[in-house]
Write an enzyme that holds these catalytic residues in place. Structure first.
Site, PDB file in Angstrom:
ATOM      1  N   ASP A   1      -8.011   3.961   1.271  1.00 35.56           N
ATOM      2  CA  ASP A   1      -7.024   4.351   2.285  1.00 35.56           C
ATOM      3  C   ASP A   1      -7.769   4.841   3.531  1.00 35.56           C
ATOM      4  O   ASP A   1      -8.475   5.848   3.468  1.00 35.56           O
ATOM      5  CB  ASP A   1      -6.166   5.470   1.682  1.00 35.56           C
ATOM      6  CG  ASP A   1      -5.057   5.907   2.610  1.00 35.56           C
ATOM      7  OD1 ASP A   1      -5.074   5.502   3.794  1.00 35.56           O
ATOM      8  OD2 ASP A   1      -4.185   6.656   2.156  1.00 35.56           O
TER       9      ASP A   1
ATOM     10  N   CYS B   1       0.872  -1.187   0.000  1.00 36.46           N
ATOM     11  CA  CYS B   1       0.000   0.000   0.000  1.00 36.46           C
ATOM     12  C   CYS B   1       0.903   1.228   0.000  1.00 36.46           C
ATOM     13  O   CYS B   1       2.099   1.129  -0.328  1.00 36.46           O
ATOM     14  CB  CYS B   1      -0.971  -0.012   1.178  1.00 36.46           C
ATOM     15  SG  CYS B   1      -0.188   0.001   2.808  1.00 36.46           S
TER      16      CYS B   1
ATOM     17  N   ARG C   1      -3.266  -0.571   5.455  1.00 32.67           N
ATOM     18  CA  ARG C   1      -3.877  -1.646   4.658  1.00 32.67           C
ATOM     19  C   ARG C   1      -2.981  -2.865   4.474  1.00 32.67           C
ATOM     20  O   ARG C   1      -3.407  -4.005   4.714  1.00 32.67           O
ATOM     21  CB  ARG C   1      -4.292  -1.094   3.284  1.00 32.67           C
ATOM     22  CG  ARG C   1      -5.417  -0.102   3.347  1.00 32.67           C
ATOM     23  CD  ARG C   1      -5.574   0.656   2.047  1.00 32.67           C
ATOM     24  NE  ARG C   1      -4.444   1.553   1.800  1.00 32.67           N
ATOM     25  CZ  ARG C   1      -4.259   2.269   0.710  1.00 32.67           C
ATOM     26  NH1 ARG C   1      -5.140   2.181  -0.275  1.00 32.67           N
ATOM     27  NH2 ARG C   1      -3.224   3.071   0.587  1.00 32.67           N
TER      28      ARG C   1
END
Ligand code: 4NP
Length: 158
Positions: free
Chosen positions: A130, A13, A19
């Site tokens: 996000d 990520c 994440r």
């Protein structure tokens, strides 16, 4: 299991504090539950190096712990040198995907790059959002998506 090889998966990520370390922890938990720890290796990394060495974001650690996942990964930047070491490099969103495509040292390596959302079947969503600037619900949504995607990813390999 389709083959005897060890499957090496890198989750990527932007910051490597929300994440991708959550995806790593969830995937490792699935592997453990299936007694397949000798057959899989998971890691995670970020395209932005500013969080290098940090544990995952406290909000993500808290939300993940409530579901039984202990996230202990230390953030690190992804590198073109990672590609030869992994079979799959999994991007959380389209920006991650494009950046990884530029980073891949060869066409063969670029074929290892997949989108995490490609492993979602039920949510009708094309990327893992996000959660960094979201509230608690954002972290819960990300964990819901990652649990489904990791489960489908595991099933797609075995
Ligand atoms: P992640 O979330 O990519 O899921 O780890 C982010 C964490 C930190 C930042 C951006 C995204 N940041 O800009 O610091």
């Amino acid at each position: 299991m389709s083959t005897n090889k060890i499957h090496k998966i890198l989750f990527v990520c932007l910051g490597n504090i929300c994440r991708s370390p959550a995806a790593q922890g969830i995937f490792e938990s699935i592997v453990e539950k299936n007694n397949a720890s000798d057959r899989f290796e998971a890691d995670s990394a970020g395209l932005y190096s500013g969080h290098r060495g940090q544990l995952p974001d406290a909000r993500m650690r808290r939300a993940a712990a409530a579901r039984g996942y202990g996230l202990i990964h230390r953030a690190r930047p992804v590198s073109s040198l990672d590609f030869p070491d992994f079979d799959l490099v999994i991007a959380m969103d389209d920006e991650n995907y494009e950046a990884l495509m530029h980073l891949a040292p060869s066409v063969e390596d670029s074929r290892k790059i997949k989108r995490m959302a490609d492993y979602l079947t039920s949510h009708g969503i094309s990327y893992i959002p996000d959660p960094y600037y979201m509230g608690h619900d954002g972290f819960e949504l990300v964990l819901d998506l990652l649990e489904e995607a990791c489960s489908n990813l595991y099933r797609s390999i075995v």
